[in-house]
Design an enzyme around this catalytic site. Structure first.
Site, mmCIF file in Angstrom:
data_model
loop_
_atom_site.group_PDB
_atom_site.id
_atom_site.type_symbol
_atom_site.label_atom_id
_atom_site.label_comp_id
_atom_site.label_asym_id
_atom_site.label_seq_id
_atom_site.Cartn_x
_atom_site.Cartn_y
_atom_site.Cartn_z
ATOM 1 N N ARG A 106 -12.437 -4.644 -6.163
ATOM 2 C CA ARG A 106 -12.001 -5.341 -4.966
ATOM 3 C C ARG A 106 -13.199 -5.629 -4.076
ATOM 4 O O ARG A 106 -13.992 -4.725 -3.790
ATOM 5 C CB ARG A 106 -11.006 -4.421 -4.237
ATOM 6 N N TYR A 134 -9.680 -0.246 11.750
ATOM 7 C CA TYR A 134 -10.999 0.047 11.167
ATOM 8 C C TYR A 134 -11.412 -0.885 10.049
ATOM 9 O O TYR A 134 -12.457 -0.675 9.447
ATOM 10 C CB TYR A 134 -11.078 1.502 10.701
ATOM 11 N N LYS A 135 -10.583 -1.888 9.752
ATOM 12 C CA LYS A 135 -10.961 -2.839 8.705
ATOM 13 C C LYS A 135 -11.659 -4.039 9.363
ATOM 14 O O LYS A 135 -12.797 -3.912 9.808
ATOM 15 C CB LYS A 135 -9.728 -3.228 7.895
ATOM 16 N N ASP A 177 3.057 -5.487 8.085
ATOM 17 C CA ASP A 177 1.825 -4.699 8.068
ATOM 18 C C ASP A 177 0.660 -5.687 7.968
ATOM 19 O O ASP A 177 0.512 -6.387 6.956
ATOM 20 C CB ASP A 177 1.835 -3.734 6.876
ATOM 21 N N PHE A 189 0.879 -1.167 0.000
ATOM 22 C CA PHE A 189 0.000 0.000 0.000
ATOM 23 C C PHE A 189 0.916 1.216 0.000
ATOM 24 O O PHE A 189 1.866 1.282 0.787
ATOM 25 C CB PHE A 189 -0.887 -0.009 1.249
#
Lengths: 422, 422
Positions: free
Chosen positions: B389, B240-241, B215, B146
């Protein structure tokens, strides 16, 4: 907790408790900001003099947060980054803070902690200074600063190769020379409450070719700051003290429009990228204050601060400053009148122009004194070793609160010096 | 949005919509985690496949946040730092996340964004590596990462003098040598959903004398991670995922107990000081995970994440992984059956062991395709240039959701290749 009942006395300067109570009542009645207290959810019985650590809860916050959680998150889900304006909230809330610190729009972004932002802007400021003149490798840091600013400044200096020079604000003018790159100063000393002359010190630094970074944690929302007019380069400020954004509310960063597009900040993340959703492998800094963002903002804390700013809609900062000075002056008058001579040493300057919105004093066993006051419903705080600190948030603090606190403190000091109350 | 009505068919491998619907219904009925969906506030009509961008709202959050705001902030005010456990929340919530990523207590602290924490741990990791062996000045970074991880790694390398070496995870083993100090890798590729072999790559790095920083943004809460068992040195993860902490919920940092007391992190603030309320002018790092804190945590966002973790109380992560793989496998089967041949290219590996909890595919006009799906109540996301996605959060996603999304996507792809539906 004992509340002081106001009584009429002939002489307004009467320094008996009754006389002081009459003055407090008159001042509260005349206070043009008194109605703002209704916009905070405060217990009537509590004397809260710690708004400089955590501002009180604005009544606008709970319902707005419910909407953010239940509607924007619950119903909107990921779409709320676009549809509920979450994505631009750091800049939008920054623009709401701007008039409170004398900044034109487009120069403030909200996010991360004050500490993180001190690091961000110290590195960016040092790089900008050296970029203009390679000799300017010194970082002058207010030696009286809140420790975290000093720790982060040290880390920034170590990583950039700058030399950190501790310096008392009163010595600043003499310490500036052609090696000074950046000056990191506090507008109001967190401990003593002393207010430094931001326009004069900024002008001195600028005149010597240095950039300025001001920490406004104890001034934003308590008094007019005037960043643009003073030609400040960089500033950070706190969201949870006089701005009442809630526990750990995000901080804000200011970068003057002259400087911001030249800033090279160390915490350059996807949210400060020129095309954040482009997912480009190479970093390209965004224009404007957006350049000072990093990662995904903590939206619940950020939008609590947003809602908390509603209270400022029609507030005149000159009025806020007048009331702040009157409150702190009155508190000191009450202590002078009620506390045993020699039982405390005032750390906060008595001169209006040198005082922020708090009163700090030293006394024996300050920790125990503040604990006693807390049990009586008077909340201030203790800073080691022996400092008692009382913050006067002008939007919701009453003159009667100042008197109640001074009376309770005086009683406590009197008991400790072995003098019973008459 | 068209919902697929399940119908009984004789053959479970029937690849008609009806046959797939029957399989979905059977899988949902047999799902041992199905009851967990009731712990989320989700619209029945929405097919939400973006929990890998923002997790759904747990029903435990709104009432808890109300309590935090109205009672802890409103009534407790500054006292809640002590009385409501705010001060220790970063460590306490970290210890709640620990079992989800295979970590013993005392190694995780929660706060700040993932980006900030990547910076923090990259600098700390590089310093630790060079401290052990001055030749180890190279930072190997997953070149598929990312972008923000890459940007912050570059900043960390620049500030510490390390050399950044981009490297595909598949080449890592060949790139390790005695100059490698730290390796920054993603457990699951944010774009393709490919899962990398954390134990094997960690062992390879360790065998070559390098430290690892993982990560976990796209794995924590979606599959077992096993940090301690794999002897990972450092890790960051997202709140938050799959942990459902709310928009911009704080991230977490892991530092192995072996390493943490030797870490020298660049964002050393008052909250990571050994005596934070001592207000000492010199920095002294705290012991344990506390050393990885910086400034005042954003309490509302942090305690939202805390409340969101309630849902994990009795959840078996092996069951989560089984369901995640079954969901993504079923989604791909549905696409294989329903979408026109050649209308998309799967980016996510079909092999179970190489797949995280999302399915990514390339197709023409992916942005427009995802916008069309959104209008039909199927939410996934688009990543440039042409990636669609779909994230499958195992706690609340149903097999019928996978089919509904695959059917809607297939219809969209069919329309775009000019084949009308029979």
């Amino acid at each position: 907790m004992r509340h002081v009942v106001p009584q009429r006395v002939a002489d307004g300067r009467d320094t008996s408790v009754a006389g002081l109570a009459a003055r407090a009542a008159a001042a509260d009645t005349a206070d043009p900001l008194a109605h703002l207290r209704d916009q905070f959810d405060l217990d009537e019985e509590l004397v809260y003099l710690d708004g400089n650590s955590l501002g009180a809860l604005p009544t606008s916050v709970p319902s707005r947060l419910r909407e953010v959680v239940e509607q924007e998150w619950g119903r909107g889900l990921i779409r709320s980054w676009r549809d509920a304006g979450w994505w631009d909230a750091p800049e939008r809330v920054g623009d709401r803070i701007a008039p409170l610190v004398g900044a034109a729009p487009g120069q403030i972004v909200v996010g991360d902690s004050t500490s993180i932002n001190v690091f961000r802007l110290t590195v960016a400021g040092l790089r900008a200074a050296v970029g203009r003149d390679p000799r300017r490798t010194e970082l002058l840091v207010d030696g009286t600063t809140f420790p975290t600013d000093g720790y982060l400044a040290e880390s920034a200096a170590r990583l950039t190769g700058a030399t950190l020079v501790p310096c008392h604000p009163s010595e600043l003018v003499d310490r500036l020379d052609d090696r000074t790159g950046l000056v990191l100063l506090n507008h109001v000393d967190y401990r003593t409450g002393e207010l430094w002359d931001l326009p004069a010190l900024t002008a001195a630094a600028r005149g010597a070719g240095a950039l300025t970074l001001w920490d406004l944690s104890h001034s934003a929302g308590a008094l007019p700051v005037g960043l643009d007019r003073a030609e400040v380069d960089l500033a950070v400020g706190c969201g949870y003290k006089y701005l009442n954004g809630g526990p750990g509310a995000p901080a804000f960063c200011y970068a003057s429009s002259d400087l911001q597009d030249r800033l090279d900040q160390p915490l350059a993340g996807w949210c400060s990228h020129a095309d954040p959703f482009g997912m480009e492998p190479e970093y390209r800094a965004a224009k404007g204050a957006t350049r000072l963002r990093t990662g995904t903002p903590e939206i619940l804390s950020l939008l609590s601060l947003d809602a908390a700013l509603d209270v400022w809609a029609d507030v005149d900062l000159a009025e806020v400053r007048r009331k702040s000075l009157a409150l702190t002056d009155f508190f000191v008058s009450c202590l002078d009148a009620l506390a045993p001579p020699g039982s405390f040493r005032l750390l906060t300057p008595r001169e209006d122009g040198r005082r922020g919105s708090q009163v700090a004093l030293e006394c024996d066993d300050a920790r125990a004194v503040m604990a006693t006051l807390e049990r009586q419903g008077v909340i201030g705080d203790h800073r080691p070793p022996n400092v008692c600190r009382f913050g006067f948030a002008p939007l919701y603090t009453r003159f009667v609160d100042a008197l109640t606190a001074a009376d309770a403190l005086s009683t406590c000091l009197r008991a400790r010096v072995g003098i019973g109350r008459a």
